[in-house]
Design a protein around this motif. Structure first.
Motif, mmCIF file in Angstrom:
data_model
loop_
_atom_site.group_PDB
_atom_site.id
_atom_site.type_symbol
_atom_site.label_atom_id
_atom_site.label_comp_id
_atom_site.label_asym_id
_atom_site.label_seq_id
_atom_site.Cartn_x
_atom_site.Cartn_y
_atom_site.Cartn_z
ATOM 1 N N THR A 135 0.816 -1.203 0.000
ATOM 2 C CA THR A 135 0.000 0.000 0.000
ATOM 3 C C THR A 135 0.855 1.261 0.000
ATOM 4 O O THR A 135 2.006 1.246 0.452
ATOM 5 C CB THR A 135 -0.947 -0.001 1.226
ATOM 6 N N ALA A 150 0.471 7.159 -6.056
ATOM 7 C CA ALA A 150 0.372 6.199 -7.155
ATOM 8 C C ALA A 150 1.733 5.625 -7.539
ATOM 9 O O ALA A 150 1.842 4.464 -7.932
ATOM 10 C CB ALA A 150 -0.285 6.865 -8.361
ATOM 11 N N ARG A 174 -6.866 9.384 -0.882
ATOM 12 C CA ARG A 174 -6.879 8.269 -1.817
ATOM 13 C C ARG A 174 -5.745 7.312 -1.472
ATOM 14 O O ARG A 174 -4.614 7.741 -1.229
ATOM 15 C CB ARG A 174 -6.722 8.792 -3.241
ATOM 16 N N TYR A 177 -3.583 3.612 -2.483
ATOM 17 C CA TYR A 177 -3.198 2.793 -3.634
ATOM 18 C C TYR A 177 -2.719 1.427 -3.167
ATOM 19 O O TYR A 177 -2.097 1.299 -2.098
ATOM 20 C CB TYR A 177 -2.090 3.480 -4.428
ATOM 21 N N TYR A 178 -2.979 0.397 -4.020
ATOM 22 C CA TYR A 178 -2.676 -0.974 -3.632
ATOM 23 C C TYR A 178 -2.051 -1.778 -4.771
ATOM 24 O O TYR A 178 -2.417 -1.609 -5.942
ATOM 25 C CB TYR A 178 -3.953 -1.686 -3.149
ATOM 26 N N THR A 194 -1.941 -1.216 -10.612
ATOM 27 C CA THR A 194 -2.062 -0.453 -9.374
ATOM 28 C C THR A 194 -3.528 -0.077 -9.203
ATOM 29 O O THR A 194 -4.132 0.499 -10.108
ATOM 30 C CB THR A 194 -1.204 0.823 -9.426
ATOM 31 N N SER A 247 -6.711 1.630 -6.697
ATOM 32 C CA SER A 247 -6.882 2.644 -5.662
ATOM 33 C C SER A 247 -8.321 2.700 -5.186
ATOM 34 O O SER A 247 -9.232 2.162 -5.817
ATOM 35 C CB SER A 247 -6.467 4.026 -6.180
#
Length: 228
Positions: free
Chosen positions: A79, A83, A112, A114-115, A132, A134
């Protein structure tokens, strides 16, 4: 006179043969028979389908479909608040049948997130993440007699199994949520027709695999300033 034969000190491949010791070199022998032993392939990374924000505490649930079986060791969930990273590993999941992970303390009600989700196989071999992903981060702007809603996609390109329709919900009065519209765009303008009160919004988008992505909540105090 009896002939004495000295012991060999070198084998057929030049290996050393020392008196009193036996050295064995094992070499593969190919005889033209296909082996029946199959080696498990590395597991591909899972396909993320939904990223959902808990409206109360900002925790995030990431949902995926499991990849084809192989020499699985674990899933990794990384995480970041950006980005481009840097990404840090939030958790590793050693159970192949797992299809979701909750990121506790993500704080996605305010930003926000991101993962990256990817698989580790025997080796170790790390499969590249599919993309990626989010959270959907909703921003509501208070305009004259209007609430302007803007949000983002989960991933680029979009998830193939997504319905593509963003559902817009409004909370008014407090505690009562109403579906007001749907759109394929990433923006929406809601006409405010109340005198003076709080409005809160959220966005949902369904995936054909059965899960739903949900945004954070955002809103404010709005007024209908139209002259009577």
């Amino acid at each position: 006179m009896k002939k004495i034969v000295s012991p060999k000190t070198e084998g057929p491949f030049g290996e050393s043969l020392r008196t009193g010791f036996l050295f064995v070199i094992c070499l593969p022998i190919v005889i033209g028979i296909t082996s029946s032993v199959s080696f498990s392939q590395p597991v591909a990374s899972p396909d993320v389908k939904c990223v959902s924000v808990n409206s109360v505490n900002g925790d995030v649930t990431v949902t995926w479909t499991i990849p084809s079986a192989g020499s699985f060791i674990s899933y990794h969930v990384d995480t970041s608040s950006f980005a481009t990273g840097p990404f840090t590993t939030y958790t590793t999941i050693p159970t192949y049948s797992t299809t979701s992970c909750m990121h506790i303390g993500a704080g996605a009600n305010a930003k926000r997130m991101y993962y990256l989700v990817y698989s580790e196989s025997t080796g170790p071999i790390f499969s590249a993440p599919k993309d990626t992903f989010s959270t959907i981060h909703l921003i509501v702007t208070n305009l004259v007699n209007q609430a302007k809603l803007d949000w983002n996609v989960l991933a680029t390109p979009t998830i193939p199994t997504s319905t593509g329709w963003y559902k817009i919900y409004r909370e008014y009065p407090i505690g009562f949520w109403t579906f007001i519209d749907s759109t394929t765009a990433l923006t929406y303008t809601d006409v405010v027709d109340i005198c003076d009160d709080s409005l809160t919004y959220r966005i949902k988008i369904d995936d054909n695999t059965g899960c739903t992505s949900v945004s954070n909540l955002d809103g404010g105090r709005f007024q209908d300033q139209t002259s009577p």
